[in-house]
Design a protein around this motif. Structure first.
Motif, PDB file in Angstrom:
ATOM      1  N   ARG A  30     -44.564 -48.288  68.473  1.00 11.39           N
ATOM      2  CA  ARG A  30     -44.097 -49.650  68.700  1.00 11.39           C
ATOM      3  C   ARG A  30     -42.582 -49.620  68.876  1.00 11.39           C
ATOM      4  NH1 ARG A  30     -44.822 -52.423  62.672  1.00 11.39           N
ATOM      5  NH2 ARG A  30     -42.925 -51.561  61.727  1.00 11.39           N
ATOM      6  N   PHE A  31     -42.055 -50.636  69.559  1.00 11.68           N
ATOM      7  CA  PHE A  31     -40.623 -50.808  69.665  1.00 11.68           C
ATOM      8  C   PHE A  31     -40.162 -51.748  68.559  1.00 11.68           C
ATOM      9  CE2 PHE A  31     -41.133 -49.151  73.957  1.00 11.68           C
ATOM     10  CZ  PHE A  31     -39.969 -48.415  74.123  1.00 11.68           C
ATOM     11  N   GLU A  32     -39.056 -51.376  67.939  1.00 14.20           N
ATOM     12  CA  GLU A  32     -38.450 -52.206  66.912  1.00 14.20           C
ATOM     13  C   GLU A  32     -37.029 -52.561  67.300  1.00 14.20           C
ATOM     14  OE1 GLU A  32     -38.596 -50.010  63.288  1.00 14.20           O
ATOM     15  OE2 GLU A  32     -40.793 -50.054  63.147  1.00 14.20           O
ATOM     16  N   LEU A  33     -36.532 -53.656  66.733  1.00 16.05           N
ATOM     17  CA  LEU A  33     -35.138 -54.043  66.924  1.00 16.05           C
ATOM     18  C   LEU A  33     -34.266 -53.246  65.959  1.00 16.05           C
ATOM     19  CD1 LEU A  33     -35.572 -57.920  67.169  1.00 16.05           C
ATOM     20  CD2 LEU A  33     -35.230 -56.326  69.060  1.00 16.05           C
ATOM     21  N   GLU A  34     -33.254 -52.614  66.513  1.00 15.86           N
ATOM     22  CA  GLU A  34     -32.343 -51.808  65.718  1.00 15.86           C
ATOM     23  C   GLU A  34     -30.932 -52.350  65.911  1.00 15.86           C
ATOM     24  OE1 GLU A  34     -32.382 -47.214  65.328  1.00 15.86           O
ATOM     25  OE2 GLU A  34     -31.034 -47.678  66.993  1.00 15.86           O
ATOM     26  N   ARG A  35     -30.201 -52.530  64.810  1.00 16.54           N
ATOM     27  CA  ARG A  35     -28.850 -53.069  64.872  1.00 16.54           C
ATOM     28  C   ARG A  35     -27.968 -52.227  65.789  1.00 16.54           C
ATOM     29  NH1 ARG A  35     -27.063 -58.116  64.199  1.00 16.54           N
ATOM     30  NH2 ARG A  35     -27.910 -59.071  62.324  1.00 16.54           N
ATOM     31  N   ALA A  36     -27.190 -52.913  66.618  1.00 13.24           N
ATOM     32  CA  ALA A  36     -26.230 -52.263  67.501  1.00 13.24           C
ATOM     33  C   ALA A  36     -24.867 -52.898  67.264  1.00 13.24           C
ATOM     34  CB  ALA A  36     -26.658 -52.418  68.957  1.00 13.24           C
ATOM     35  N   GLU A  37     -23.871 -52.477  68.030  1.00 16.64           N
ATOM     36  CA  GLU A  37     -22.524 -53.021  67.856  1.00 16.64           C
ATOM     37  C   GLU A  37     -22.517 -54.526  68.021  1.00 16.64           C
ATOM     38  OE1 GLU A  37     -18.021 -52.560  69.777  1.00 16.64           O
ATOM     39  OE2 GLU A  37     -19.642 -51.208  70.384  1.00 16.64           O
ATOM     40  N   LYS A  38     -23.290 -55.000  68.998  1.00 22.37           N
ATOM     41  CA  LYS A  38     -23.478 -56.435  69.183  1.00 22.37           C
ATOM     42  C   LYS A  38     -24.965 -56.691  69.344  1.00 22.37           C
ATOM     43  CE  LYS A  38     -19.040 -57.312  71.475  1.00 22.37           C
ATOM     44  NZ  LYS A  38     -18.387 -57.820  72.717  1.00 22.37           N
ATOM     45  N   GLY A  39     -25.537 -57.442  68.426  1.00 20.44           N
ATOM     46  CA  GLY A  39     -26.962 -57.743  68.532  1.00 20.44           C
ATOM     47  C   GLY A  39     -27.836 -56.555  68.182  1.00 20.44           C
ATOM     48  N   TYR A  40     -28.816 -56.298  69.044  1.00 17.96           N
ATOM     49  CA  TYR A  40     -29.814 -55.269  68.765  1.00 17.96           C
ATOM     50  C   TYR A  40     -30.060 -54.409  69.999  1.00 17.96           C
ATOM     51  CZ  TYR A  40     -30.871 -58.375  64.848  1.00 17.96           C
ATOM     52  OH  TYR A  40     -30.770 -59.161  63.724  1.00 17.96           O
ATOM     53  N   GLN A  41     -30.664 -53.258  69.751  1.00 21.51           N
ATOM     54  CA  GLN A  41     -31.159 -52.409  70.822  1.00 21.51           C
ATOM     55  C   GLN A  41     -32.608 -52.067  70.484  1.00 21.51           C
ATOM     56  OE1 GLN A  41     -28.334 -49.283  70.536  1.00 21.51           O
ATOM     57  NE2 GLN A  41     -29.277 -48.292  68.775  1.00 21.51           N
ATOM     58  N   LEU A  42     -33.350 -51.586  71.476  1.00 17.00           N
ATOM     59  CA  LEU A  42     -34.748 -51.227  71.276  1.00 17.00           C
ATOM     60  C   LEU A  42     -34.862 -49.784  70.785  1.00 17.00           C
ATOM     61  CD1 LEU A  42     -36.482 -52.727  74.444  1.00 17.00           C
ATOM     62  CD2 LEU A  42     -36.394 -53.686  72.136  1.00 17.00           C
ATOM     63  N   ALA A  43     -35.668 -49.572  69.762  1.00 14.76           N
ATOM     64  CA  ALA A  43     -35.915 -48.232  69.233  1.00 14.76           C
ATOM     65  C   ALA A  43     -37.413 -47.983  69.191  1.00 14.76           C
ATOM     66  CB  ALA A  43     -35.319 -48.091  67.830  1.00 14.76           C
ATOM     67  N   LEU A  44     -37.851 -46.909  69.772  1.00 14.50           N
ATOM     68  CA  LEU A  44     -39.271 -46.552  69.790  1.00 14.50           C
ATOM     69  C   LEU A  44     -39.604 -45.789  68.519  1.00 14.50           C
ATOM     70  CD1 LEU A  44     -41.959 -46.497  71.313  1.00 14.50           C
ATOM     71  CD2 LEU A  44     -41.178 -44.418  72.480  1.00 14.50           C
ATOM     72  N   ARG A  45     -40.551 -46.310  67.750  1.00 12.49           N
ATOM     73  CA  ARG A  45     -40.918 -45.733  66.460  1.00 12.49           C
ATOM     74  C   ARG A  45     -42.413 -45.461  66.396  1.00 12.49           C
ATOM     75  NH1 ARG A  45     -35.771 -44.615  64.975  1.00 12.49           N
ATOM     76  NH2 ARG A  45     -34.534 -46.473  64.480  1.00 12.49           N
ATOM     77  N   SER A  46     -42.789 -44.660  65.427  1.00 12.54           N
ATOM     78  CA  SER A  46     -44.199 -44.460  65.100  1.00 12.54           C
ATOM     79  C   SER A  46     -44.451 -45.008  63.706  1.00 12.54           C
ATOM     80  CB  SER A  46     -44.569 -42.975  65.143  1.00 12.54           C
ATOM     81  OG  SER A  46     -44.513 -42.469  66.446  1.00 12.54           O
ATOM     82  N   THR A  47     -45.624 -45.609  63.529  1.00 12.47           N
ATOM     83  CA  THR A  47     -45.978 -46.174  62.239  1.00 12.47           C
ATOM     84  C   THR A  47     -47.468 -46.008  62.022  1.00 12.47           C
ATOM     85  OG1 THR A  47     -45.798 -48.159  60.838  1.00 12.47           O
ATOM     86  CG2 THR A  47     -46.415 -48.491  63.141  1.00 12.47           C
ATOM     87  N   LEU A  48     -47.918 -46.174  60.798  1.00 13.47           N
ATOM     88  CA  LEU A  48     -49.339 -46.045  60.512  1.00 13.47           C
ATOM     89  C   LEU A  48     -50.132 -47.119  61.250  1.00 13.47           C
ATOM     90  CD1 LEU A  48     -49.352 -45.346  56.664  1.00 13.47           C
ATOM     91  CD2 LEU A  48     -49.736 -43.712  58.520  1.00 13.47           C
TER      92      LEU A  48
END
Length: 362
Positions: A30-48
């Protein structure tokens, strides 16, 4: 919300993780919101792999579609910290498991998510409108999601997953603006601003209902495409800066009975200048900013009405689906990206190059 500026957009980062392990504890991406310098960026993660609780459904997401709201989320324009939250509100897929007590769906059903997980019917409530996916609640940019069974609808048989994924936000918004609040009748003129998701849905719905759509754009190529979908009037607002006068010409001086107002402060005054006596303005978006001002005379002088539209309920979605199925409407998809290309899909939407909807296929 403020005017979207290119400089305000974040560079989307796809953070690759290890491939999921499909052993005793299967994982999903899934893609999660990850804090960036301004706002957020997309981070691809794995989860159960999620497990549905009582009253919940496990959905294998097959497609999602993007809305301008998703860009606002990336900019950090919604209150609170959304770090780790899954973005995007609009998804379609198949039911692969159900939790205890589920009665509305079974394995194999083709479904779409509602924009608000907890607004089933009736008038909006605080609890309902604070359950928006991809903002207040977890979104759908994931291989699998769990959601309460009340937060899903069956999708029309003639639609693909990609087409069905375009409906939850833009489709329901256009439906409510024209039919639930605007009480659209055949033969009435409808003004549509631009050629994004809501406007193109409005064009298709109005045309199917026998109304007369008039649409604006800065692209003659896009306007030609709009004609093929039923537009009876097309206006290039770059060629005609005072485009409200051109709208009046296109309607024989009568004006439009319905406006889907998505532009905001730069378009609202001209939209009101285009309005017919007794016309209705649906306030939907603010692509040029949300701080528009108007004098009451602009509206009351035409005995008009104005309604703020914030998508709608599950009941509204089901009403839209009934209309879509009856008329065999096919949503307009501009471009389809792969799951891994999700950051590029956001950037494409930001560019404004699209005609209709931008979709991500999983």
């Amino acid at each position: 919300m403020h005017l979207l500026r290119a400089s305000a957009f974040l560079t989307l980062l796809c953070v690759a993780t290890a491939q999921p392990s499909w052993g005793a504890e299967p994982q999903v991406r899934r893609f999660e919101l990850e804090r960036a310098e301004k706002g957020y960026q997309l981070a691809l993660r794995s989860t159960l792999k999620p497990v549905p609780a009582a009253g919940e459904v496990l959905v294998r997401i097959r497609a999602v579609s993007l809305n301008h709201r998703d860009l606002y989320v990336l900019q950090g324009m919604l209150p609170g910290d959304a770090s780790g939250r899954v973005p995007v509100s609009d998804g379609a897929g198949e039911v692969i498991d159900v939790g205890p007590g589920v009665t509305r769906f079974k394995r194999g059903d083709r479904v779409a998510t509602t924009f608000f997980e907890n607004w089933n019917d009736g008038a909006p409530t605080v609890a309902g409108i604070t359950s928006a996916r991809g903002g207040d609640r977890a979104g759908v940019l994931a291989e699998m999601i769990t959601t309460h069974e009340d937060g899903l609808v069956r999708i029309p048989d003639h639609l693909s997953y990609e087409e069905a994924a375009t409906l939850p936000c833009a489709g329901v918004t256009a439906w409510n603006a024209l039919f639930k609040h605007g009480h659209l009748n055949a033969g009435q003129f409808v003004l549509l601003e631009g050629t994004g998701g809501v406007s193109i849905f409005g064009l298709q719905l109005a045309s199917a209902a026998g109304a007369k759509p008039v649409i604006t754009s800065s692209s003659d190529t896009k306007l030609d495409r709009a004609k093929s979908l039923g537009a009876v009037g097309t206006i290039n607002y770059k060629t005609f800066p005072n485009w409200d006068k051109e709208v009046l010409k296109a309607t024989g001086g009568a004006g439009v009975s319905h406006v889907l107002e998505i532009g905001g402060k730069d378009t609202l005054p001209k939209a009101l200048g285009s309005l017919a006596i007794g016309g209705h303005v649906a306030l939907i978006g603010g692509l040029t900013g949300f701080d528009a001002s108007l004098t009451t005379g602009q509206l009351s002088g035409r005995m008009g009405s104005m309604t703020a539209i914030y998508v709608g309920s599950r009941e509204d979605f089901e009403a839209l689906n009934t209309f879509v199925a009856r008329h065999k409407l096919k949503p307009v998809i501009d471009k389809i990206f792969s799951f891994e290309e999700a950051p590029a899909a956001f950037e494409y939407l930001r560019s404004g190059s699209h005609f209709g909807k931008v979709v991500i296929r999983l």
